[in-house]
Design an enzyme around this catalytic site. Structure first.
Site, PDB file in Angstrom:
ATOM      1  N   PRO A 103     -36.423  -1.761 -28.099  1.00 29.00           N
ATOM      2  CA  PRO A 103     -35.798  -1.860 -29.412  1.00 29.00           C
ATOM      3  C   PRO A 103     -36.787  -1.579 -30.544  1.00 29.00           C
ATOM      4  O   PRO A 103     -37.999  -1.620 -30.340  1.00 29.00           O
ATOM      5  CB  PRO A 103     -35.328  -3.307 -29.475  1.00 29.00           C
ATOM      6  CG  PRO A 103     -36.208  -4.032 -28.528  1.00 29.00           C
ATOM      7  CD  PRO A 103     -36.628  -3.072 -27.472  1.00 29.00           C
ATOM      8  N   CYS A 104     -36.255  -1.294 -31.717  1.00 27.01           N
ATOM      9  CA  CYS A 104     -37.080  -1.053 -32.903  1.00 27.01           C
ATOM     10  C   CYS A 104     -37.961  -2.268 -33.166  1.00 27.01           C
ATOM     11  O   CYS A 104     -37.462  -3.388 -33.092  1.00 27.01           O
ATOM     12  CB  CYS A 104     -36.183  -0.810 -34.111  1.00 27.01           C
ATOM     13  SG  CYS A 104     -37.046  -0.772 -35.689  1.00 27.01           S
ATOM     14  N   PRO A 105     -39.213  -2.175 -33.435  1.00 27.99           N
ATOM     15  CA  PRO A 105     -39.958  -0.951 -33.722  1.00 27.99           C
ATOM     16  C   PRO A 105     -40.700  -0.386 -32.505  1.00 27.99           C
ATOM     17  O   PRO A 105     -41.712   0.289 -32.683  1.00 27.99           O
ATOM     18  CB  PRO A 105     -40.961  -1.426 -34.769  1.00 27.99           C
ATOM     19  CG  PRO A 105     -41.300  -2.812 -34.305  1.00 27.99           C
ATOM     20  CD  PRO A 105     -40.037  -3.368 -33.709  1.00 27.99           C
ATOM     21  N   ASP A 159     -33.112   3.520 -29.017  1.00 26.88           N
ATOM     22  CA  ASP A 159     -32.818   2.862 -30.294  1.00 26.88           C
ATOM     23  C   ASP A 159     -32.533   3.937 -31.346  1.00 26.88           C
ATOM     24  O   ASP A 159     -33.409   4.749 -31.660  1.00 26.88           O
ATOM     25  CB  ASP A 159     -34.003   2.005 -30.726  1.00 26.88           C
ATOM     26  CG  ASP A 159     -33.663   1.177 -31.949  1.00 26.88           C
ATOM     27  OD1 ASP A 159     -33.646  -0.052 -31.831  1.00 26.88           O
ATOM     28  OD2 ASP A 159     -33.386   1.772 -33.015  1.00 26.88           O
ATOM     29  N   ASN A 219     -36.411  -6.023 -32.026  1.00 22.34           N
ATOM     30  CA  ASN A 219     -37.728  -6.624 -31.834  1.00 22.34           C
ATOM     31  C   ASN A 219     -38.039  -7.441 -33.063  1.00 22.34           C
ATOM     32  O   ASN A 219     -37.603  -7.126 -34.152  1.00 22.34           O
ATOM     33  CB  ASN A 219     -38.776  -5.521 -31.669  1.00 22.34           C
ATOM     34  CG  ASN A 219     -40.006  -6.026 -30.990  1.00 22.34           C
ATOM     35  OD1 ASN A 219     -40.128  -7.221 -30.722  1.00 22.34           O
ATOM     36  ND2 ASN A 219     -40.931  -5.144 -30.709  1.00 22.34           N
TER      37      ASN A 219
END
Lengths: 81, 398
Positions: free
Chosen positions: A17-19, A44, B397
């Site tokens: 997932p980001c980042p 993502d 995240n």
């Protein structure tokens, strides 16, 4: 980070997932040299915006952004390092 | 018959795991390079608020009597032969291995950083470094402070912003804010790496007059002039540089060699937490390369997953994190996410700040499993919801 059969440096950030993808790209950029081709895989969707902003800032070239079944593939030529 | 379980590292992951297993099933050895167990989140408050509470406890006091605690430094692990070797030449054969080494700061990656952090301190390396930073901040007469992370890999993603917000708060209390310029630099495209939380943070940064320099991936520093240069070609001149050092995995040589990435983080299955290519070796906490935040809650949950698996009840880690984020001035927010659930915007509150402050006491008890029912209830209550397919892309995240 692996070398692909096409001579590109593969950065596999699928499922991250980001980042995660932009982090992986930044780390690969640290290890790159002018002329390298980076192939970033991500799932993502935020990477589309982030990688364009990154390329504009760093002066590197996005050769293509493609999407197949949710897997986004970005090919970058390192022009400035 | 008891199985030999070797745990490398006596930090939170190793300690929680050692406390979570049935002594009848395992002969447990914890090898740790230090017998002092540090409550790492407190370094932020040592550096920015001069906290002096007891943030280190004797590791022995945190482990059950049946756990064998060994003071040594593991330098090599042979996953094929199922044994680890220490700096003292001791050999530790095992049936099961858990790599819980945490990670280490590595200033050598940024030329000039060793000199800068030796002079000004930082808040991720050690208590002594954090105390040094406090002295520099406490005697700061006004001028420019630049704060940011030296590498995209970081322990506790909110910590850079926590540092700049607490710096702002300190300077206001001292009446020095109007004589000071605060610059926050980050290698990411925005101040907070995960977009939804960034929407909360950016207005606060503007409100506090903190300048933000994005895509500033630190390349080198000129210690003579306190000038920071980025890979992207920008530079920052300042009076007080506060740089979070890059991180690397523990200094251990592994066989086979391809179980670690270029920064020596252990390549780990993101759900089972097994080390690549193995069935009896696991990595938990900061030691692994999992695509999730390196933070305490994830570490806690990973230790519990491995404990269940080792006890014959295979479990999976869902990438869960729940980072308390101090926004300064008595406000805080929790950043919740998992592999499947994106971080969403959360409202900063004073209660969240107080919860973060209470964490130190909770921490010591949680290591020994005394608060497991409470922790389980908290995690269930705050479980993030998976993103729907139609939802706008977001970040997970923290």
């Amino acid at each position: 980070m692996d070398e692909t059969t096409t001579g590109r440096i593969l950065i596999d950030s699928t499922g991250s997932p980001c980042p995660g993808p932009i982090t992986d790209l930044a780390l690969a950029y640290r290890r790159s040299k002018v002329g390298d081709l980076l192939e970033l895989w991500a799932t993502d969707p935020g990477i589309r915006t982030d990688v364009r902003a990154w390329a504009a800032k760093t002066g590197n070239e996005i050769l293509s952004i493609s999407d197949s079944d949710g897997k986004i593939v970005v090919v970058i030529r390192i022009a400035k390092r | 018959m008891q199985k030999k379980l070797l745990i490398i590292g006596g930090g939170s992951a190793g300690t929680i795991l050692a406390n979570s297993l049935d002594r009848r099933d395992f002969e447990i050895s914890v090898v740790s390079s230090s017998f002092g167990h540090l409550f790492q989140p407190a370094l932020l408050y040592v550096a920015f608020t001069n906290v002096k509470s007891h943030i280190v406890r004797d590791e022995r006091s945190l482990l059950p009597p049946h756990v064998n605690l060994i003071h040594d430094q593991i330098t090599a692990v042979d996953l094929n032969e199922q044994r680890a070797t220490s700096a003292n030449g001791a050999v530790f054969p095992y049936d099961y291995l858990v790599i819980a080494t945490g990670m280490r700061t590595d200033t050598s990656q940024i030329p000039g950083l060793s000199e800068i952090n030796e002079k000004y301190g930082d808040y991720h390396s050690s208590i002594a470094r954090a105390q040094r930073l406090w002295k520099r901040l406490d005697s700061f007469p006004g001028g420019t402070i630049a704060l940011g992370q030296g590498s995209p890999i970081i322990k506790c993603p909110p910590s850079p912003l926590e540092g700049i917000f607490l710096t702002d708060e300190l300077l206001r209390k001292k009446g020095l804010r109007d004589k000071s310029r605060l610059i926050f630099f980050t290698p990411f495209p925005r101040a907070y790496s995960a977009s939804p939380m960034n929407e909360i943070v950016e207005p606060l940064l503007q409100e506090h007059g903190i300048e933000v320099l994005t895509f500033f991936d630190l390349d080198h520093i000129d210690p003579a002039t306190n000038t920071l240069y980025s890979i992207e070609g920008d530079k920052i001149e300042c009076d007080l540089p506060i740089v979070i050092p890059p991180f690397k995995g523990a200094e251990i040589e592994y066989l086979p060699v391809d179980v670690v990435d270029p920064d020596n983080f252990v390549i780990t299955d993101k759900e089972t937490l097994r080390v690549k290519g193995t069935f009896n070796a696991f990595a938990v906490g900061d030691a692994s390369n999992l695509p999730t935040s390196k933070a305490g809650v994830g570490t806690h949950l990973q230790a519990k997953v491995v404990a269940k698996t080792l006890s014959g009840h295979p479990a999976k880690f869902d990438g869960r994190t729940s980072c308390p984020f101090d926004l300064g001035n008595g406000r805080g927010v929790f950043v919740n996410g998992s592999y499947e659930a994106p971080v969403t915007k959360a409202r900063p509150t004073r209660t969240n700040h107080l919860m973060k402050m209470a964490f130190e006491r909770i921490y010591w008890s949680s290591l020994r499993g005394r608060l497991d029912p409470v922790m389980d209830a908290y995690f269930a209550l705050t479980r993030p919801r998976p993103a729907s397919k139609e939802q706008e892309p977001a970040s997970t995240n923290v």
